[in-house]
Design a protein around this motif. Structure first.
Motif, short mmCIF file in Angstrom:
data_model
loop_
_atom_site.label_atom_id
_atom_site.label_comp_id
_atom_site.label_asym_id
_atom_site.label_seq_id
_atom_site.Cartn_x
_atom_site.Cartn_y
_atom_site.Cartn_z
N MET A 193 -17.32 38.02 -85.91
CA MET A 193 -16.53 37.14 -86.78
C MET A 193 -16.83 37.45 -88.25
N GLY A 194 -18.07 37.87 -88.53
CA GLY A 194 -18.45 38.25 -89.89
C GLY A 194 -17.66 39.43 -90.42
N GLN A 195 -17.11 40.24 -89.51
CA GLN A 195 -16.30 41.41 -89.90
C GLN A 195 -14.80 41.12 -89.84
N ALA A 196 -14.44 39.92 -89.39
CA ALA A 196 -13.02 39.61 -89.15
C ALA A 196 -12.47 38.71 -90.25
N ASP A 197 -11.14 38.55 -90.26
CA ASP A 197 -10.49 37.69 -91.27
C ASP A 197 -10.50 36.24 -90.81
N VAL A 198 -11.68 35.67 -90.72
CA VAL A 198 -11.85 34.27 -90.30
C VAL A 198 -12.93 33.63 -91.17
N ASP A 199 -12.91 32.29 -91.22
CA ASP A 199 -14.02 31.56 -91.82
C ASP A 199 -14.87 31.02 -90.69
N LEU A 200 -16.12 31.46 -90.61
CA LEU A 200 -16.99 31.06 -89.49
C LEU A 200 -17.97 29.97 -89.92
N VAL A 201 -18.01 28.90 -89.09
CA VAL A 201 -19.02 27.86 -89.25
C VAL A 201 -19.80 27.80 -87.94
N ILE A 202 -21.13 27.74 -88.05
CA ILE A 202 -21.99 27.67 -86.86
C ILE A 202 -22.69 26.32 -86.87
N THR A 203 -22.66 25.63 -85.73
CA THR A 203 -23.35 24.34 -85.67
C THR A 203 -24.23 24.28 -84.42
N HIS A 204 -25.42 23.74 -84.62
CA HIS A 204 -26.40 23.65 -83.53
C HIS A 204 -27.45 22.61 -83.89
N PRO A 205 -28.21 22.13 -82.91
CA PRO A 205 -29.31 21.21 -83.23
C PRO A 205 -30.41 21.95 -83.99
N GLU A 206 -31.28 21.19 -84.63
CA GLU A 206 -32.45 21.77 -85.33
C GLU A 206 -33.22 22.68 -84.38
N GLY A 207 -33.64 23.81 -84.87
CA GLY A 207 -34.49 24.71 -84.07
C GLY A 207 -33.72 25.80 -83.34
N TYR A 208 -32.38 25.76 -83.43
CA TYR A 208 -31.56 26.77 -82.73
C TYR A 208 -30.93 27.77 -83.70
N GLU A 209 -31.51 27.93 -84.87
CA GLU A 209 -30.99 28.90 -85.85
C GLU A 209 -30.98 30.30 -85.23
N LEU A 210 -29.87 31.00 -85.42
CA LEU A 210 -29.79 32.39 -84.96
C LEU A 210 -30.39 33.29 -86.04
N ALA A 211 -30.68 34.54 -85.67
CA ALA A 211 -31.26 35.48 -86.64
C ALA A 211 -30.24 35.77 -87.74
N ASP A 212 -30.73 35.85 -88.98
CA ASP A 212 -29.87 36.07 -90.16
C ASP A 212 -29.02 37.33 -90.03
N GLU A 213 -29.59 38.35 -89.37
CA GLU A 213 -28.86 39.63 -89.28
C GLU A 213 -27.51 39.45 -88.57
N PHE A 214 -27.37 38.40 -87.76
CA PHE A 214 -26.11 38.18 -87.04
C PHE A 214 -25.22 37.16 -87.74
N THR A 215 -25.81 36.16 -88.36
CA THR A 215 -24.99 35.08 -88.94
C THR A 215 -24.46 35.44 -90.32
N GLN A 216 -25.14 36.35 -91.00
CA GLN A 216 -24.69 36.84 -92.31
C GLN A 216 -24.28 35.70 -93.24
N ASN A 217 -22.98 35.68 -93.65
CA ASN A 217 -22.55 34.66 -94.63
C ASN A 217 -21.94 33.42 -94.01
N ALA A 218 -22.10 33.23 -92.73
CA ALA A 218 -21.50 32.05 -92.07
C ALA A 218 -22.13 30.77 -92.61
N GLN A 219 -21.32 29.72 -92.64
CA GLN A 219 -21.86 28.40 -92.99
C GLN A 219 -22.56 27.85 -91.75
N VAL A 220 -23.75 27.30 -91.90
CA VAL A 220 -24.52 26.79 -90.76
C VAL A 220 -24.86 25.33 -91.01
#
Ligand code: CP
Length: 317
Positions: A193-220
């Motif tokens: 999604m970081g390479q696509a023409d979309v706006d990505l938002v990621i939501t999860h409970p505390e402690g489930y952060e994904l590695a930065d290398e994958f989430t890039q500029n997504a809003q979390v």
């Protein structure tokens, strides 16, 4: 294309997507391309969609396809360099991969993470060694950290369901599960999604952060309701903790996706890679209702795989 293990192996994503759409219109138009070529599909873990869709994709291109459940039907594999093999492992990956590379023109391999040692899993040791020793193009059928064929099919599904010229809001939401699930699908989806023409938002409970290398500029955000506001697509997926590696930190009460939660969205389409735990990750009402895209996603697995195999076959020349 020489291998397909992540979106980084794709030179031009728009071009790849267009080709997948064309192949979907006429899947048999390149039947001669795979003539006298063999595709080996190796599974160290269970599969329904990946196994069947990639097999069909190879057959559509005229390839011979061989499938092996390597974990059950092959010899127990040793992956450590310099190992003294006087224990339970029977065959070293050096020989196994080299032999399979003699039998196959392209190899697909699935190997899940063990979720015990983050460094070990995120090193992708088995995948890298397999690529190095087999000496033929390799397609990841889901590795320790990514599931690129799934992400490609997901992006194709989003593209097909988005009006021309619109940049959709896509929300990846964590979901509860009865066991610890790898981060592969969530990592890979975020990366694509970081390479696509979309706006990505990621939501999860505390402690489930994904590695930065994958989430890039997504809003979390940890606020699911806020994340879902005006969403066009909601991608539901469980994953275990990356920071407290492989752990389940919460029972996830209140995080299951329901029709009620869709009310704040832009009548969002709901996605899941499958298999899905009904009424744990996603409610029956969504899965059986008009907003679900899960079957379209599974159908697109064939065309994603076929596009990738076509590019790899072209690269053999
Ligand atoms: N989504 C997916 O990869 O399904 P399988 O595990 O059944 O292949």
């Amino acid at each position: 294309m020489k291998k397909f293990t992540s979106v980084q192996d794709v030179a031009d994503l728009k071009d790849l997507l267009q080709e997948a759409q064309q192949l979907k219109q006429n899947p048999y138009q390149h039947k001669e391309l795979g003539q006298n070529k063999t595709l080996g599909l190796l599974f160290l873990n269970p599969s329904l969609r990946t196994r069947m869709s990639t097999h069909i994709a190879g057959a559509n291109l005229g390839m011979n396809v061989m499938v092996m459940n390597l974990d059950k039907e092959g010899w127990a594999l040793e992956t450590q360099d310099g190992a003294v093999m006087n224990g339970s492992t029977v065959e070293h990956i050096k020989e196994a991969a080299a032999v399979l590379g003699q039998y196959c023109d392209i190899i697909g391999i699935r190997s899940f993470p063990k979720l015990q040692n983050r460094e070990e899993d995120y090193n992708e040791d088995l995948l890298h060694k397999f690529i190095s020793y087999c000496k033929v193009p390799v397609v990841s059928l889901e590795s320790a950290t990514r599931h690129p064929l799934q992400s490609f099919a997901d992006l194709l599904t989003i593209t097909e369901n988005t009006p021309a010229g619109k940049r959709p809001k896509v929300v990846l939401t964590w979901a509860p599960h009865v066991k610890a699930i790898p981060q592969c699908v969530a990592n890979s989806f975020s990366e694509w999604m970081g390479q696509a023409d979309v706006d990505l938002v990621i939501t999860h409970p505390e402690g489930y952060e994904l590695a930065d290398e994958f989430t890039q500029n997504a809003q979390v955000t940890t606020n699911q309701q806020e994340a879902l506001q005006d969403a066009d697509f909601v991608y539901v997926k469980s994953w275990s903790s990356y920071t407290d590696y492989g752990k389940v930190l919460t029972d996830g009460e209140g995080w299951m996706m329901t029709n009620e939660k869709l009310e704040g969205t832009n009548n969002a389409k709901v996605m899941h890679c499958l298999p899905v735990r009904r009424n744990v990750e996603l409610s029956d009402e969504i899965l059986d209702g008009p907003n679900s895209l899960v079957l379209e996603q599974a159908n697109n697995r064939t065309y994603a795989a076929q596009t990738v195999l076509k590019r790899l076959l072209e690269g053999l020349k």
